[in-house]
Design an enzyme around this catalytic site. Structure first.
Site, short mmCIF file in Angstrom:
data_model
loop_
_atom_site.label_atom_id
_atom_site.label_comp_id
_atom_site.label_asym_id
_atom_site.label_seq_id
_atom_site.Cartn_x
_atom_site.Cartn_y
_atom_site.Cartn_z
CE1 TYR A 20 -3.42 -2.74 0.79
CE2 TYR A 20 -4.61 -0.68 1.05
CZ TYR A 20 -4.61 -2.04 0.87
OH TYR A 20 -5.80 -2.71 0.75
CE LYS A 40 1.81 -18.03 -1.50
NZ LYS A 40 1.02 -19.28 -1.62
CG ASP A 71 -2.16 -20.28 -0.23
OD1 ASP A 71 -1.66 -20.30 0.92
OD2 ASP A 71 -1.63 -20.86 -1.20
CG ASP A 92 -7.87 -4.83 1.55
OD1 ASP A 92 -8.81 -4.29 2.17
OD2 ASP A 92 -7.81 -4.87 0.30
CG ASP A 95 -13.43 -6.89 1.87
OD1 ASP A 95 -13.12 -6.13 2.79
OD2 ASP A 95 -13.99 -6.51 0.81
#
Ligand code: IPM
Ligand code: MN
Length: 386
Positions: free
Chosen positions: A159, A209, A241, A265, A269
């Site tokens: 970001y 990750k 994942d 983020d 969601d």
């Protein structure tokens, strides 16, 4: 200077808080109008005062003042004890009327986060048993509800990394965005994760990750250092994942999760998805000196002005502020309880019933408007605080 010292003590004990109110765009003002009613009720029943100072922010601010985060808003936020922010942003078509750099995401939200270094984003993924029917997951998966605290790093990573666009040596257009963290940035958010795990079930899921990204390998190295101070916390590692799958198949395995900005983020969601709606996701963005509170969802221009958006995430953001910025834990609990009791009594808003229709429940709610939902919550809150 003793006189000055005693003045400082008085100020700290004054129980009067200034709150910057950034209502935002689309459904922002409608849900904010309900949320701010909480302050008035608490001030009437407790020895505390709130001064609410509205300030322009987002697309509406751009159209009026030429900036999505105008200077006068910065001053109000600087002087406030805490900031309450509604969702910002317009439809894709409307956004095109705003230059890219002033579009509310880049021009307002990210600068707000950077200005106050709100590095720890608390996103509760919470659904009480009475509200389990909102979830699209089967009752045997939900069991007694969902209660996860996702901590997302909020001011680093992709970001905020350097960005570049250009044409390379072979004449091809290219883009480059940098994922960068220094060790302090990682350490400070991991500490928050450990502290929260300490207060809850003492299990911390670290989401990363590291099978691909060097940044995750580094993140995990710092985690090994930080965990030395928290010997009683059990750390569980999960690749991001796999975490996405696990959130759907067995959300009950999670208690506190900690992760970097972009992963957080996306997973938050998905958290809204397993609850049944992002409308059920309040959040807190905490920095070393200042915190701001906002729903995790967008401004939903498609339902703006219809008085149908559920104000839960906005009112929940006030509840988080009461507890985290002002230490008003009992009052915060009362706000949560008031909202739960309204759902429990069978009320809902039409934006949330579309969530219910995706669930396997046979419960049908009594549909009320945004403001009627607010009335019900405030009546209950009054009763609880008496
Ligand atoms: C969120 C939002 C923001 C983000 C956008 C609006 C900049 O999606 O708070 O999750 O990506 O962080
Ligand atoms: Mn998001």
């Amino acid at each position: 200077m003793p006189a000055r010292l005693s003045l400082e003590v008085d100020l700290n004990m004054s129980n009067a808080y200034k709150i910057a109110i950034l209502a935002g765009d689309a459904i922002g003002p409608e849900i904010m109008a309900q949320a701010v009613r909480v302050f008035d009720i608490i001030a009437r029943h407790r020895d505390v005062a709130f001064e609410l100072i509205p300030a322009p922010f987002g697309a509406a601010a751009y159209f009026e003042y030429g900036k999505a985060f105008p200077d006068q808003t910065k001053v109000i936020c600087d002087e406030a004890d805490a900031i309450l922010k509604g969702p910002v942003g317009l439809s894709h078509e409307e956004s095109k009327k705003i230059p890219v750099d002033e579009q509310p995401e880049r021009g307002a939200i990210l600068p707000l986060r950077a200005r106050y270094n709100t590095f720890a984003n608390f996103r509760p993924i919470y659904l009480s048993k009475d509200m389990a029917h909102f979830s699209p997951l089967k009752p045997e998966v939900i069991k007694d509800g969902i209660d996860i605290l996702l901590i997302r790093e909020l001011v680093g990573g992709l970001y905020f990394g350097e960005k570049e666009r250009g044409v390379n040596e072979s004449g091809k257009r290219f883009v480059k965005e940098v994922l960068e963290y220094d060790e302090d940035q990682i350490r400070q958010v991991l500490k928050v994760g450990f502290e929260e795990a300490q207060k809850r079930t003492k299990v911390l899921h670290n989401i990363h990750k590291s099978n691909v990204l060097m940044s995750s390998v580094f993140w995990n190295e710092i985690l090994e250092e930080v965990r030395q101070d928290y010997p009683e916390i059990e750390v569980k590692h999960l690749l991001v994942d796999a975490a996405a799958t696990a959130l759907c198949l067995n959300p009950g395995q999670f208690d506190v999760m900690v992760t970097e900005n972009m992963f957080g983020d996306i997973l938050s969601d998905q958290g809204g998805g397993i609850l049944g709606s992002l409308g059920l996701m309040p959040s807190a963005c905490i920095g070393p000196e200042k915190a701001y509170y906002e729903p995790s969802h967008g401004s939903a221009p498609d339902i703006a002005g219809k008085n149908i958006a559920n104000p839960y995430s906005m009112i929940g953001s006030v509840a988080m502020m009461l507890e985290m910025s002002f230490n008003l834990k009992a009052e915060s609990d009362a706000v949560w309880e008031a909202m739960r009791s309204v759902f429990e009594a069978g009320y809902s808003t039409s934006d949330l019933t579309s969530a219910e229709s995706g669930s396997t429940s046979t419960i049908t709610s009594r549909i009320v408007s945004t403001s009627e939902f607010g009335d019900l919550v405030m009546d209950k809150l009054e009763a609880l605080l008496k």
